[in-house]
Write an enzyme that holds these catalytic residues in place. Sequence first.
Site, PDB file in Angstrom:
ATOM      1  N   LYS A  15       0.832  -1.209   0.000  1.00  0.00           N
ATOM      2  CA  LYS A  15       0.000   0.000   0.000  1.00  0.00           C
ATOM      3  C   LYS A  15       0.869   1.262   0.000  1.00  0.00           C
ATOM      4  O   LYS A  15       0.598   2.195  -0.734  1.00  0.00           O
ATOM      5  CB  LYS A  15      -0.904   0.059   1.245  1.00  0.00           C
ATOM      6  CG  LYS A  15      -1.895  -1.077   1.372  1.00  0.00           C
ATOM      7  CD  LYS A  15      -2.863  -0.852   2.534  1.00  0.00           C
ATOM      8  CE  LYS A  15      -2.229  -0.829   3.912  1.00  0.00           C
ATOM      9  NZ  LYS A  15      -1.633  -2.095   4.342  1.00  0.00           N
ATOM     10  N   ARG A 161      11.207  -0.888  11.142  1.00  0.00           N
ATOM     11  CA  ARG A 161      10.115  -0.486  12.039  1.00  0.00           C
ATOM     12  C   ARG A 161      10.028  -1.473  13.203  1.00  0.00           C
ATOM     13  O   ARG A 161      10.170  -2.673  12.996  1.00  0.00           O
ATOM     14  CB  ARG A 161       8.792  -0.517  11.264  1.00  0.00           C
ATOM     15  CG  ARG A 161       8.486   0.786  10.585  1.00  0.00           C
ATOM     16  CD  ARG A 161       7.340   0.676   9.640  1.00  0.00           C
ATOM     17  NE  ARG A 161       6.124   0.091  10.212  1.00  0.00           N
ATOM     18  CZ  ARG A 161       4.949   0.067   9.594  1.00  0.00           C
ATOM     19  NH1 ARG A 161       4.827   0.598   8.399  1.00  0.00           N
ATOM     20  NH2 ARG A 161       3.899  -0.489  10.147  1.00  0.00           N
ATOM     21  N   ARG A 172      -0.236  -8.324  13.823  1.00  0.00           N
ATOM     22  CA  ARG A 172      -0.837  -7.410  12.836  1.00  0.00           C
ATOM     23  C   ARG A 172      -1.615  -8.200  11.789  1.00  0.00           C
ATOM     24  O   ARG A 172      -2.681  -7.782  11.335  1.00  0.00           O
ATOM     25  CB  ARG A 172       0.255  -6.559  12.162  1.00  0.00           C
ATOM     26  CG  ARG A 172       0.768  -5.473  13.081  1.00  0.00           C
ATOM     27  CD  ARG A 172       2.100  -4.934  12.623  1.00  0.00           C
ATOM     28  NE  ARG A 172       2.043  -4.239  11.349  1.00  0.00           N
ATOM     29  CZ  ARG A 172       3.092  -4.049  10.565  1.00  0.00           C
ATOM     30  NH1 ARG A 172       4.280  -4.523  10.903  1.00  0.00           N
ATOM     31  NH2 ARG A 172       2.955  -3.412   9.439  1.00  0.00           N
TER      32      ARG A 172
END
Length: 218
Positions: A15, A161, A172
């Site tokens: 994305k 991250r 997630r």
Amino acid sequence: MSKIIVIIGAPGAGKGTQSRLLSEEYGYPQISTGDILREMARADTPLGRKVKETMAAGLLVSDEILGEVIRARTSQPDCNNGYILDGYPRTLDQASLLEELASQQGKQIRFARIVVPEEALFKRLTGRRECSKCREIYNIYFRPPKVDGVCDLDGAPLTQRSDDHPEPVSRRLEEYKRSTAPLIDYYSKSGRLIEINGEQPVDVVFEKLLAAADGPNN
Ligand code: AMP
């Protein structure tokens, strides 16, 4: 009519990469709720700490907080002609707020979903590295930099991250199935979701996204 382009997909589907390309193409801002929340999480305030904890655990930040974030960001003047949403909506509540905002702002929503099989997502996420300066994205398995840990474009160090480590990644992906998958059913049933195979090369996915964004009203 100005547009809101919405890209839906699991964490690691691409994305961010695609929203960035779309943003360059259209001159619309790329609104990544993950980036906005990471910025909020840097503040040493009760809200900042709460956001930080939730993100580190790989869970979704509350719809209330997201509502405030998205209202405030999309009312900025750079959104007047249109904007690209990367990571929003992720729940049915967020989707209904988006419909409300679109009608208040007089904008049309275009939805596209990038589909990547779950097995591929884990490696995409745990292998992801980002340039600390220009934010170019690499992957140690699929798209390594020429020199380990260093950006090809500007020589700045690459970072990982904290929620791209294996444990938060698993959470997630679970959270995605639990909270965001129902949203996909909802949009698919209304016939508004264009699905794109995210395992194709970046430029092929991009061409298909452009077609989805420019296509007939949905
Ligand atoms: P992302 O950068 O899109 O992978 O988002 C990173 C994290 O930010 C997610 O795991 C969530 O904790 C939080 N987040 C981003 N967007 C949303 C959203 N629309 N709703 C709730 N939480 C979000």
